[in-house]
Design an enzyme around this catalytic site. Structure first.
Site, PDB file in Angstrom:
ATOM      1  CB  ALA A   1       2.502   0.942  -4.241  1.00  0.00           C
ATOM      2  N   GLY A   2       2.428   4.417  -4.586  1.00  0.00           N
ATOM      3  CA  GLY A   2       2.577   5.413  -5.638  1.00  0.00           C
ATOM      4  C   GLY A   2       3.757   6.344  -5.483  1.00  0.00           C
TER       5      GLY A   2
ATOM      6  CB  THR B   1      -0.935   0.019   1.218  1.00  0.00           C
ATOM      7  OG1 THR B   1      -0.180   0.301   2.409  1.00  0.00           O
ATOM      8  CG2 THR B   1      -1.670  -1.310   1.371  1.00  0.00           C
TER       9      THR B   1
ATOM     10  CE1 TYR C   1       3.055  10.129   9.711  1.00  0.00           C
ATOM     11  CE2 TYR C   1       4.878  10.459  11.248  1.00  0.00           C
ATOM     12  CZ  TYR C   1       4.375   9.929  10.064  1.00  0.00           C
ATOM     13  OH  TYR C   1       5.188   9.177   9.245  1.00  0.00           O
TER      14      TYR C   1
ATOM     15  CB  THR D   1       9.452  10.279   1.068  1.00  0.00           C
ATOM     16  OG1 THR D   1       9.141  10.971   2.286  1.00  0.00           O
ATOM     17  CG2 THR D   1      10.329   9.071   1.374  1.00  0.00           C
TER      18      THR D   1
ATOM     19  CG  ASP E   1      -9.983   5.303   1.241  1.00  0.00           C
ATOM     20  OD1 ASP E   1      -9.127   5.316   2.152  1.00  0.00           O
ATOM     21  OD2 ASP E   1     -11.018   5.999   1.270  1.00  0.00           O
ATOM     22  CB  VAL E   2      -5.484   1.887   3.564  1.00  0.00           C
ATOM     23  CG1 VAL E   2      -4.525   1.434   2.482  1.00  0.00           C
ATOM     24  CG2 VAL E   2      -5.125   3.278   4.076  1.00  0.00           C
TER      25      VAL E   2
ATOM     26  CB  ILE F   1       8.854   4.052   2.064  1.00  0.00           C
ATOM     27  CG1 ILE F   1       9.939   4.937   2.702  1.00  0.00           C
ATOM     28  CG2 ILE F   1       8.989   2.617   2.566  1.00  0.00           C
ATOM     29  CD1 ILE F   1       9.796   5.106   4.205  1.00  0.00           C
TER      30      ILE F   1
END
Length: 255
Positions: A16-17, A14, A165, A200, A71-72, A20
């Protein structure tokens, strides 16, 4: 045919776009896995498959890599992914990497409930939903597997402006350890990675002054490359880490 430490395995990644997640798809495919790149941004996931993966092993009747919109934080979306994997590959994924994550930074006294909920829904609930769905599939199929959840050094030490977060990433660590205890007897290993600061898109939003301050505390005196953490993820996905479960591994240059 590509040989490697995860040759012939089916992996779901997930987030993956980019970052990392994208680097993980690259390394897993290099090491012989067939990769399903899942991301809320389908075009980004497709770009990962097109330009950042190599041909996988065709053993075990597996088809090639694929990209999927996910959408996780939505259980229906996660179930749709699970069914797609079953239909397309006729086998459950035995490698799952939960790399999807977002930030909505603000001071505690100014943070909105919506921003708190959004981060927890993606980072913590999303990891739970994906892990639960694919762990069930592994158990039903009586297959060993490896689940790697991406936490953060912030989940360990906290950080100003990131109450939401840090809470989400600390939750990932605790959830990983509990899942490892439950799933160990089924030979399904669950581990967490705690990245520090990597090059990233998420870190690109951090002011340069803050980055320079952080780098002063990093013994290796630099930010990491996503491929460096992807190598550790791939090690945990492989049988080379067969006696490691419930671990929370720092990958942060010594920060």
């Amino acid at each position: 045919m590509v040989a490697g430490i995860v040759a012939g395995r089916l992996a779901v990644v997930t987030g993956a776009g980019s970052g990392i997640g994208r680097a993980t798809c690259q390394v897993l495919s290099r090491e012989g896995a067939t990769v399903i790149a899942a991301d809320k941004n389908y075009e980004a996931a497709l770009e990962t498959i097109k330009t950042h993966t190599v041909l996988s092993s065709q053993s075990n009747g597996l088809a090639g890599h694929s990209a999927v919109e996910l959408d996780v934080s939505d259980s229906k979306s996660v179930q749709k992914l699970l069914e797609k994997v079953r239909k397309q590959y006729k086998a459950p994924a035995t490698i799952v990497v939960n790399s999807a994550g977002i930030t909505r930074d603000n001071w505690l006294t100014k943070m909105s409930e919506e921003d708190y909920d959004a981060v927890l829904n993606v980072n913590l609930k999303g990891s739970f939903l994906v892990m639960q769905a694919f762990a069930r599939a592994m158990v039903i199929a009586s297959l060993p597997g490896s689940i790697i959840n991406i936490s953060s050094i912030i989940g360990k030490h906290g950080n100003k402006g990131q109450t939401n977060y840090s809470a989400s990433k600390a939750g990932v660590i605790a959830m990983t350890r509990s899942a490892a205890i439950e799933l160990g007897k089924m030979n399904i290993r669950v581990n967490a990675i705690l990245p520090g600061y990597f090059k990233t898109p998420m870190v690109d939003t951090v002011p340069e002054k803050v980055i320079q301050g952080v780098l002063k505390m990093v013994p290796l005196a630099r930010m990491g490359d996503p491929l460096e953490v992807a190598e550790v993820i791939t090690f945990l996905a492989s049988d080379k880490s067969s006696f490691i479960t419930g671990a929370a591994i720092d990958v942060n240059g010594g920060l």
